[in-house]
Motif scaffolding. Structure first.
Motif, PDB file in Angstrom:
ATOM      1  N   LYS A 197      41.975 149.503 -35.298  1.00  0.00           N
ATOM      2  CA  LYS A 197      42.826 149.099 -36.416  1.00  0.00           C
ATOM      3  C   LYS A 197      42.564 150.011 -37.605  1.00  0.00           C
ATOM      4  O   LYS A 197      41.404 150.279 -37.947  1.00  0.00           O
ATOM      5  CB  LYS A 197      42.551 147.642 -36.792  1.00  0.00           C
ATOM      6  CG  LYS A 197      43.521 147.066 -37.809  1.00  0.00           C
ATOM      7  CD  LYS A 197      43.345 145.562 -37.947  1.00  0.00           C
ATOM      8  CE  LYS A 197      44.368 144.952 -38.882  1.00  0.00           C
ATOM      9  NZ  LYS A 197      44.230 143.473 -38.976  1.00  0.00           N
ATOM     10  N   ILE A 198      43.633 150.473 -38.229  1.00  0.00           N
ATOM     11  CA  ILE A 198      43.527 151.306 -39.432  1.00  0.00           C
ATOM     12  C   ILE A 198      43.381 150.399 -40.657  1.00  0.00           C
ATOM     13  O   ILE A 198      44.096 149.395 -40.774  1.00  0.00           O
ATOM     14  CB  ILE A 198      44.763 152.212 -39.569  1.00  0.00           C
ATOM     15  CG1 ILE A 198      44.811 153.210 -38.404  1.00  0.00           C
ATOM     16  CG2 ILE A 198      44.759 152.962 -40.901  1.00  0.00           C
ATOM     17  CD1 ILE A 198      46.064 154.073 -38.385  1.00  0.00           C
ATOM     18  N   ASP A 199      42.478 150.743 -41.560  1.00  0.00           N
ATOM     19  CA  ASP A 199      42.192 149.892 -42.720  1.00  0.00           C
ATOM     20  C   ASP A 199      43.168 150.172 -43.873  1.00  0.00           C
ATOM     21  O   ASP A 199      42.760 150.300 -45.033  1.00  0.00           O
ATOM     22  CB  ASP A 199      40.739 150.074 -43.178  1.00  0.00           C
ATOM     23  CG  ASP A 199      40.448 151.484 -43.670  1.00  0.00           C
ATOM     24  OD1 ASP A 199      41.331 152.374 -43.519  1.00  0.00           O
ATOM     25  OD2 ASP A 199      39.341 151.718 -44.187  1.00  0.00           O
ATOM     26  N   GLN A 200      44.453 150.271 -43.560  1.00  0.00           N
ATOM     27  CA  GLN A 200      45.483 150.540 -44.554  1.00  0.00           C
ATOM     28  C   GLN A 200      46.663 149.605 -44.309  1.00  0.00           C
ATOM     29  O   GLN A 200      46.962 149.249 -43.159  1.00  0.00           O
ATOM     30  CB  GLN A 200      45.984 151.986 -44.439  1.00  0.00           C
ATOM     31  CG  GLN A 200      44.903 153.036 -44.555  1.00  0.00           C
ATOM     32  CD  GLN A 200      44.550 153.360 -45.990  1.00  0.00           C
ATOM     33  OE1 GLN A 200      45.357 153.186 -46.888  1.00  0.00           O
ATOM     34  NE2 GLN A 200      43.336 153.825 -46.209  1.00  0.00           N
ATOM     35  N   VAL A 201      47.345 149.232 -45.387  1.00  0.00           N
ATOM     36  CA  VAL A 201      48.600 148.479 -45.263  1.00  0.00           C
ATOM     37  C   VAL A 201      49.721 149.489 -45.034  1.00  0.00           C
ATOM     38  O   VAL A 201      50.036 150.288 -45.909  1.00  0.00           O
ATOM     39  CB  VAL A 201      48.883 147.650 -46.536  1.00  0.00           C
ATOM     40  CG1 VAL A 201      50.258 146.991 -46.443  1.00  0.00           C
ATOM     41  CG2 VAL A 201      47.797 146.604 -46.736  1.00  0.00           C
TER      42      VAL A 201
ATOM     43  N   SER B 178      52.663 145.988 -36.308  1.00  0.00           N
ATOM     44  CA  SER B 178      51.719 147.059 -36.618  1.00  0.00           C
ATOM     45  C   SER B 178      51.235 147.804 -35.374  1.00  0.00           C
ATOM     46  O   SER B 178      50.576 148.832 -35.486  1.00  0.00           O
ATOM     47  CB  SER B 178      50.499 146.491 -37.359  1.00  0.00           C
ATOM     48  OG  SER B 178      49.611 145.841 -36.457  1.00  0.00           O
ATOM     49  N   VAL B 179      51.576 147.310 -34.202  1.00  0.00           N
ATOM     50  CA  VAL B 179      50.953 147.789 -32.968  1.00  0.00           C
ATOM     51  C   VAL B 179      51.661 149.014 -32.392  1.00  0.00           C
ATOM     52  O   VAL B 179      52.886 149.062 -32.291  1.00  0.00           O
ATOM     53  CB  VAL B 179      50.922 146.669 -31.910  1.00  0.00           C
ATOM     54  CG1 VAL B 179      50.571 147.209 -30.524  1.00  0.00           C
ATOM     55  CG2 VAL B 179      49.919 145.595 -32.319  1.00  0.00           C
ATOM     56  N   VAL B 180      50.851 149.993 -32.007  1.00  0.00           N
ATOM     57  CA  VAL B 180      51.260 151.090 -31.140  1.00  0.00           C
ATOM     58  C   VAL B 180      50.344 151.043 -29.927  1.00  0.00           C
ATOM     59  O   VAL B 180      49.125 150.941 -30.069  1.00  0.00           O
ATOM     60  CB  VAL B 180      51.130 152.462 -31.836  1.00  0.00           C
ATOM     61  CG1 VAL B 180      51.323 153.601 -30.838  1.00  0.00           C
ATOM     62  CG2 VAL B 180      52.126 152.589 -32.977  1.00  0.00           C
ATOM     63  N   LEU B 181      50.922 151.079 -28.732  1.00  0.00           N
ATOM     64  CA  LEU B 181      50.105 151.028 -27.522  1.00  0.00           C
ATOM     65  C   LEU B 181      50.626 151.984 -26.469  1.00  0.00           C
ATOM     66  O   LEU B 181      51.735 152.502 -26.557  1.00  0.00           O
ATOM     67  CB  LEU B 181      50.026 149.589 -26.982  1.00  0.00           C
ATOM     68  CG  LEU B 181      51.303 148.785 -26.745  1.00  0.00           C
ATOM     69  CD1 LEU B 181      52.142 149.307 -25.590  1.00  0.00           C
ATOM     70  CD2 LEU B 181      50.946 147.318 -26.486  1.00  0.00           C
ATOM     71  N   ARG B 182      49.781 152.222 -25.452  1.00  0.00           N
ATOM     72  CA  ARG B 182      50.167 153.089 -24.345  1.00  0.00           C
ATOM     73  C   ARG B 182      51.187 152.385 -23.455  1.00  0.00           C
ATOM     74  O   ARG B 182      50.994 151.233 -23.075  1.00  0.00           O
ATOM     75  CB  ARG B 182      48.938 153.458 -23.519  1.00  0.00           C
ATOM     76  CG  ARG B 182      48.098 154.517 -24.176  1.00  0.00           C
ATOM     77  CD  ARG B 182      46.945 155.015 -23.319  1.00  0.00           C
ATOM     78  NE  ARG B 182      46.818 154.418 -22.006  1.00  0.00           N
ATOM     79  CZ  ARG B 182      45.645 154.132 -21.442  1.00  0.00           C
ATOM     80  NH1 ARG B 182      44.516 154.364 -22.094  1.00  0.00           N
ATOM     81  NH2 ARG B 182      45.604 153.617 -20.232  1.00  0.00           N
TER      82      ARG B 182
ATOM     83  N   ALA C 238      46.462 149.307 -34.358  1.00  0.00           N
ATOM     84  CA  ALA C 238      47.261 148.522 -35.300  1.00  0.00           C
ATOM     85  C   ALA C 238      46.844 148.886 -36.725  1.00  0.00           C
ATOM     86  O   ALA C 238      46.122 149.857 -36.950  1.00  0.00           O
ATOM     87  CB  ALA C 238      47.071 147.030 -35.036  1.00  0.00           C
ATOM     88  N   HIS C 239      47.296 148.093 -37.687  1.00  0.00           N
ATOM     89  CA  HIS C 239      46.946 148.324 -39.089  1.00  0.00           C
ATOM     90  C   HIS C 239      47.178 147.042 -39.863  1.00  0.00           C
ATOM     91  O   HIS C 239      47.681 146.049 -39.325  1.00  0.00           O
ATOM     92  CB  HIS C 239      47.770 149.470 -39.688  1.00  0.00           C
ATOM     93  CG  HIS C 239      49.256 149.302 -39.541  1.00  0.00           C
ATOM     94  ND1 HIS C 239      49.997 148.390 -40.266  1.00  0.00           N
ATOM     95  CD2 HIS C 239      50.145 149.929 -38.718  1.00  0.00           C
ATOM     96  CE1 HIS C 239      51.264 148.463 -39.919  1.00  0.00           C
ATOM     97  NE2 HIS C 239      51.381 149.376 -38.974  1.00  0.00           N
TER      98      HIS C 239
END
Length: 267
Positions: A191-195, A155-159, A116-117
């Protein structure tokens, strides 16, 4: 990459949402617009959007009866053809590098099952801030899920092959329940630390499911109890998470009471 968008009475916002998908620097292979029996002009709007962007890229899936966002997302998940799925709500918007940065993180660490992010709440039309380089990626452990939901749904990408789905009996916190099941089952999540996306602020006076704080509090109690029944949450973790939830509720109730008093006070 497949993108799943649950659609309910979203004729006024779906263009912006799909435009933000089309603007991705890493274009997804397919977009699934799941129309949740809106009973208005939403279905016609979705077909118009699909015709504009190409029906070979956008698939409109009309549901026969309204069953809520969990069922709509699960339907899209079931029909998705790609190994990864991203979720977007029909009234929110992605920044153009969202999928590029998330897939780069997944390629660098293929053991990640969900990534996510950060997101911001801003007025509609606000541009997503340009991401800083390099983007940091943090692994999210079970302790975080005990105190808060760190993964905004948009924000989520999942398998796609994960053995979980959104619980259709939950009308609130169904996303939090799903992320908790994934993390507490031992899957690697990050989680990516970007908006990289924006929650578009609703117009004045508009309300949604997220505004009923009492129902949210009850939903999170039900969530914790279900995780205990499933053997994913230990007794001490349950007590800790319940205490944090109660403290957050009391704090929120206090702030709301203070705001009401300030508004009622004479100038």
């Amino acid at each position: 990459m497949s993108v799943v968008v649950p659609c309910f009475r979203c004729a006024a916002t779906i263009d912006d949402a799909v435009d933000s998908i089309a603007a991705q620097t890493l274009r997804p292979a397919e977009v699934l617009l799941v129309e949740d029996a809106s009973g208005d002009d939403t279905l016609a709007a979705l077909h118009r959007v699909a015709a504009t962007h190409g029906t070979d890229w956008i698939k409109v899936i009309p549901l026969p009866a309204n069953r809520g966002p969990s069922h709509a997302r699960n339907t899209g998940w079931q029909q998705a053809q790609q190994p990864y799925i991203a979720f977007l709500d029909a009234d929110d918007s992605w920044g153009p590098r969202k999928l590029e940065l998330q897939m780069a993180a997944l390629e660098a660490d293929p053991e990640i099952a969900l990534i996510a992010h950060q997101m911001l709440v801003r007025p509609r039309g606000t541009a997503v801030p340009a991401p800083q380089s390099p983007a940091g990626v943090q692994i999210v452990g079970r302790g975080t899920l005990l105190v808060r939901n760190p993964f905004p749904t948009a924000s989520v990408v999942l398998r796609r092959d994960l053995p979980f789905r959104f619980d259709e009996d939950f009308r609130r916190s169904e996303d939090y329940l799903l992320w908790s099941q994934i993390v507490l089952s031992g899957y690697r999540c990050a989680k990516i630390d970007q908006v990289l996306a924006i929650w578009n602020r609703r117009e004045n006076g508009a309300v949604g499911l997220s505004d009923d704080f009492e129902a949210i509090h009850q939903g999170r109690r039900d969530l914790r109890r279900k995780l205990v029944r499933q053997g994913l949450l230990g007794r001490h973790e349950y007590v800790f998470a319940s205490t944090v939830g109660l403290v957050n509720k009391l704090r929120r109730d206090l702030f709301r009471s203070l705001r009401r008093r300030r508004r009622a006070s004479p100038a």
